[in-house]
Design an enzyme around this catalytic site. Sequence first.
Site, PDB file in Angstrom:
ATOM      1  CB  SER A 108      21.704  17.671  24.050  1.00 39.31           C
ATOM      2  OG  SER A 108      22.140  16.831  25.080  1.00 39.31           O
ATOM      3  CG  ASP A 118      15.482  14.404  26.989  1.00 36.86           C
ATOM      4  OD1 ASP A 118      15.591  14.945  28.102  1.00 36.86           O
ATOM      5  OD2 ASP A 118      16.348  14.468  26.108  1.00 36.86           O
ATOM      6  CG  HIS A 157      17.896  17.686  27.591  1.00 38.69           C
ATOM      7  ND1 HIS A 157      17.961  16.436  27.024  1.00 38.69           N
ATOM      8  CD2 HIS A 157      19.035  18.314  27.224  1.00 38.69           C
ATOM      9  CE1 HIS A 157      19.098  16.311  26.354  1.00 38.69           C
ATOM     10  NE2 HIS A 157      19.769  17.431  26.459  1.00 38.69           N
TER      11      HIS A 157
END
Length: 752
Positions: A382, A167, A208
């Site tokens: 996600s 990520d 994220h």
Amino acid sequence: MKQRGWTLQCTAFTLFCVWCALNSVKAKRQFVNEWAAEIHGGPEAASAIAEELGYDLLGQIGSLENHYLFKHKNHPRRSRRSALHITKRLSDDDRVIWAEQQYEKERRKRSVPRDSALNLFNDPMWNQQWYLQDTRMTASLPKLDLHVIPVWQKGITGKGVVITVLDDGLEWNHTDIYANYDPEASYDFNDNDHDPFPRYDPTNENKHGTRCAGEIAMQANNHKCGVGVAYNSKVGGIRMLDGIVTDAIEASSIGFNPGHVDIYSASWGPNDDGKTVEGPGRLAQKAFEYGVKQGRQGKGSIFVWASGNGGRQGDNCDCDGYTDSIYTISISSASQQGLSPWYAEKCSSTLATSYSSGDYTDQRITSADLHNDCTETHTGTSASAPLAAGIFALALEANPNLTWRDMQHLVVWTSEYDPLANNPGWKKNGAGLMVNSRFGFGLLNAKALVDLADPRTWRNVPEKKECIIKDNNFEPRALKANGEVIVEIPTRACEGQENAINSLEHVQFEATIEYSRRGDLHVTLTSAAGTSTVLLAERERDTSPNGFKNWDFMSVHTWGENPVGTWTLKVTDMSGRMQNEGRIVNWKLILHGTSSQPEHMKQPRVYTSYNTVQNDRRGVEKMVNVVEEKPTQNSLNGNLLVPKNSSSSSVEDRRDEQVQGAPSKAMLRLLQSAFSKNTPSKQSSKIPSAKLSVPYEGLYEALEKLNKPSQLEDSEDSLYSDYVDVFYNTKPYKHRDDRLLQALMDILNEKN
């Protein structure tokens, strides 16, 4: 004298009660087919006795000399009664000092009992993790959790398993992550160093990766944030999205330290804009192949991929080569309402589903956040993929010898369709498995998956075979608007060869298709067993004239089927854009599977009522297919099936047909009650709601509008049924009755 008699009676009664109690305890015993015996003379004497009396000698009992355990060759495994005659025969042998049949003993751990799941952890946000615990206030509501707590109660928490998150970085010094951080599973390919720490900016753009990692491995009982699914696993971070991404960077990330990392979790992919077709480059593809062959000391790396968030753009994850790969476990999302959320994509490559965010009224996912903070607003697919990665970590702790294909089989065989059964698109394939283009084989069930993976009973799946079918004499076939190309594909699935396949896993259809407007193409593949799968649905935003070049459309919908027979490919364009034209240049069908049936598939899949759906927590009976007749073009376009000038007789005829299709009475009641309690304010409050009525034809038209297109099984005349989104109202919803009411009001407004 009377007093003495009374005393004797009381004594007798007491003795009788004691005798009954003792016999009751004894009756509750479960005797097993094992006998312990003390025998002098060593193993030779014990072996001789076993052979003479019909036992198998299991060996010495622990470190106790001259004490041996026997198993009788002709006795049931468990019984409520002791086998006294067998015990006596063993005891009567002069060489046996003592003998006893073994029985089960109840033993309890002396830990402090917990009142409920709410008291399991002291982490302040644990109570908000609705997807990990049963938060129902009453048993009449459906369970929503992923069934993780029963696994934790076995002491399985991810110990010894390493997960890395590919990520935008990982805030590894976060106090809810640091204890589980693994630097050997971490790297920064954006800056080419060993520190994956994210780059801070005013908008927290790079949160994220930290959020995804927190879902997996947040520490338990540290008074911080929440609890990770595998809260004793080790987690690393690969920083690779915060900068220029190349094929080399992707390959380096996907293939990072495969001898150490067990699971790779990725919640990214090509643009979810509804018009992109892209997959791994040459290097990334090789990294996937290397991972499944060499990773985890040859057992294969586990790649977990989010299926995509392009639902609002009409995207289709079959055009995403990462989720469409046979090497990845593609995970979709379900909302707290048990529905497919607005952002979710549909495709035939999705293997399973976990929970995530839904409508604005639904709770979201809890995790760690940047700046040593916490969040309860993690969203999208996600958030679903890391939850799945955490569950797979639990399975690997339970059985470290699972291969990458074992894990996929476990997911297929234990995922639950029942919690999501109120969604359209479910079908049973030729192997008896329920599957859906929105959810794959259903909602992950951690307990069922870990139980099936038990190393004492699980048998690794047979060696993977690959069989390629193609027609060397195939001539390009032209396709135009409102036309179709049908290709019949007979196959013996490499019968008689070393790579023969009798039990399917993945199926790939590799094709080159030239077309003037790619987004108008619709591709279906029907297996020899009759399972029809949408390999590609229309994408309105995809106006590209580039078509597809050697693109692999992948499906898991025929998992477990025998592929022998005739398959049917159908490519259509129903757009009505008369200028469209193109051709099918070439194709080949690639079957992946095994020559022999995996051990766990030799008995049919049994679906349980765990997490039973009850119409969005309203206690209404479960919906079934309302009708099974084939759709008209009007129904496929979302139009009402009865025009405004229909006669009452035609309405009555249609209603009779639907009654034969067993429409849900609960849905009718729900529509009626929803209409009654939401009538316009101009209605007099003195009129009892029971006197309000909805035109019968209006009820049925609402049912048709909501359910008919999307509840149909795939067939030659219903290619689009699995992809019609009329069921999911584009407006924000709270519960099913709101959507039903909206559809009904739309119908009534059209009539007025």
